[in-house]
Enzyme design. Sequence first.
Site, PDB file in Angstrom:
ATOM      1  N   ASP A 220       0.879  -1.162   0.000  1.00  0.00           N
ATOM      2  CA  ASP A 220       0.000   0.000   0.000  1.00  0.00           C
ATOM      3  C   ASP A 220       0.929   1.228   0.000  1.00  0.00           C
ATOM      4  OD1 ASP A 220      -2.294   1.666   0.592  1.00  0.00           O
ATOM      5  OD2 ASP A 220      -1.558   1.721   2.646  1.00  0.00           O
ATOM      6  N   MET A 221       0.419   2.376  -0.370  1.00  0.00           N
ATOM      7  CA  MET A 221       1.306   3.549  -0.405  1.00  0.00           C
ATOM      8  C   MET A 221       1.153   4.410   0.859  1.00  0.00           C
ATOM      9  SD  MET A 221       1.864   6.403  -3.387  1.00  0.00           S
ATOM     10  CE  MET A 221       0.496   7.484  -2.983  1.00  0.00           C
ATOM     11  N   ASP A 222       0.003   5.095   0.964  1.00  0.00           N
ATOM     12  CA  ASP A 222      -0.167   6.009   2.098  1.00  0.00           C
ATOM     13  C   ASP A 222      -0.278   5.237   3.411  1.00  0.00           C
ATOM     14  OD1 ASP A 222      -0.183   8.561   0.763  1.00  0.00           O
ATOM     15  OD2 ASP A 222      -2.054   7.917  -0.154  1.00  0.00           O
TER      16      ASP A 222
ATOM     17  N   ASP B 115      -1.830  -0.524   6.229  1.00  0.00           N
ATOM     18  CA  ASP B 115      -2.053   0.149   7.509  1.00  0.00           C
ATOM     19  C   ASP B 115      -3.543   0.370   7.786  1.00  0.00           C
ATOM     20  OD1 ASP B 115      -2.067   2.104   5.326  1.00  0.00           O
ATOM     21  OD2 ASP B 115      -2.514   3.524   6.923  1.00  0.00           O
TER      22      ASP B 115
HETATM   23  O1  LIG Z   1      -3.603   3.811   1.578  1.00  0.00           O
HETATM   24  P1  LIG Z   1      -3.705   4.031   0.120  1.00  0.00           P
HETATM   25  O2  LIG Z   1      -4.399   2.934  -0.626  1.00  0.00           O
HETATM   26  O3  LIG Z   1      -2.412   4.429  -0.497  1.00  0.00           O
HETATM   27  O4  LIG Z   1      -4.759   5.188   0.025  1.00  0.00           O
HETATM   28  C1  LIG Z   1      -4.680   6.461  -0.415  1.00  0.00           C
HETATM   29  C2  LIG Z   1      -5.825   7.270   0.161  1.00  0.00           C
HETATM   30  O5  LIG Z   1      -5.793   7.115   1.549  1.00  0.00           O
HETATM   31  C3  LIG Z   1      -6.726   7.844   2.296  1.00  0.00           C
HETATM   32  O6  LIG Z   1      -6.465   7.625   3.626  1.00  0.00           O
HETATM   33  C4  LIG Z   1      -6.640   9.284   1.999  1.00  0.00           C
HETATM   34  O7  LIG Z   1      -7.564   9.978   2.729  1.00  0.00           O
HETATM   35  C5  LIG Z   1      -6.804   9.494   0.530  1.00  0.00           C
HETATM   36  O8  LIG Z   1      -6.788  10.848   0.250  1.00  0.00           O
HETATM   37  C6  LIG Z   1      -5.744   8.716  -0.199  1.00  0.00           C
HETATM   38  O9  LIG Z   1      -5.857   8.877  -1.592  1.00  0.00           O
END
Ligand SMILES: O=P(O)(O)OC[C@H]1O[C@@H](O)[C@H](O)[C@@H](O)[C@@H]1O
Length: 230
Positions: A11-13, A170
Amino acid sequence: MSTQPIAALFDMDGVIVDNHRYHTDSWFQFVGRYGLSLTPEQYASYINGRVAADSLPYVFQRSLTPEELVTYTEEKEEIYREMYRANLQPTPGLISFLEELKHNQVPMAVGTSAPVSNISFTLDGIQVRSYFDTVVDASMITRGKPDPEIYLTAAERLGIPPERCVVFEDAFSGIEAGLRAGMRVVALATTHTREELTNTGASLIIADFREINFKQLIERVIERGRAGVS
Ligand SMILES: O=P(O)(O)OC[C@H]1O[C@@H](O)[C@H](O)[C@@H](O)[C@@H]1O
């Protein structure tokens, strides 16, 4: 130790970067502009880790036109990028872990709900794009997390069966997506606490990538499956 190939799906974020606080703050700023309300609990359950096509209609409490979706997505993500830009950095231990996986010829992918603009900002910003054989983003799928489509697409692109894939996540929605894809999940306690992540079905819970290496990944996640969490 098993010699069958495995793949690592990130996952990225909240995983490649530990940016939860900035996403949360930018969402609150965004909804404030439109006089909308959003609680931290609603954020955790209905926004975090989800594609904008699901999260924006949730906050506006109505369906949005494709134009509105693009405009609001970029507005919210611009707020986020400006907030996070000066602090952009890889999650602790990430680079050594990616290097170790690369050395062991583990194919790697990113599976993110983020729009393309945030992907360049992040992966190019911390210079990790070259580690990944493929990046699956929100524009490439029809059903966002917790649907497994994003991770199944990543696995298919890598040519590795789901049961040989490990997802690093996460968010509750992302952990569910990985499990529904039939994959093992390693949960990072960046966004949620270890306690909150217990009983999510993750095979292992780590604070960040300093707590895992290739050998442990094989022994504690691949070979032991869902036997326990640490
Ligand atoms: O966790 P991931 O899949 O990378 O998700 C990205 C998204 O995660 C969310 O938590 C954000 O609020 C978004 O704005 C974002 O685009």
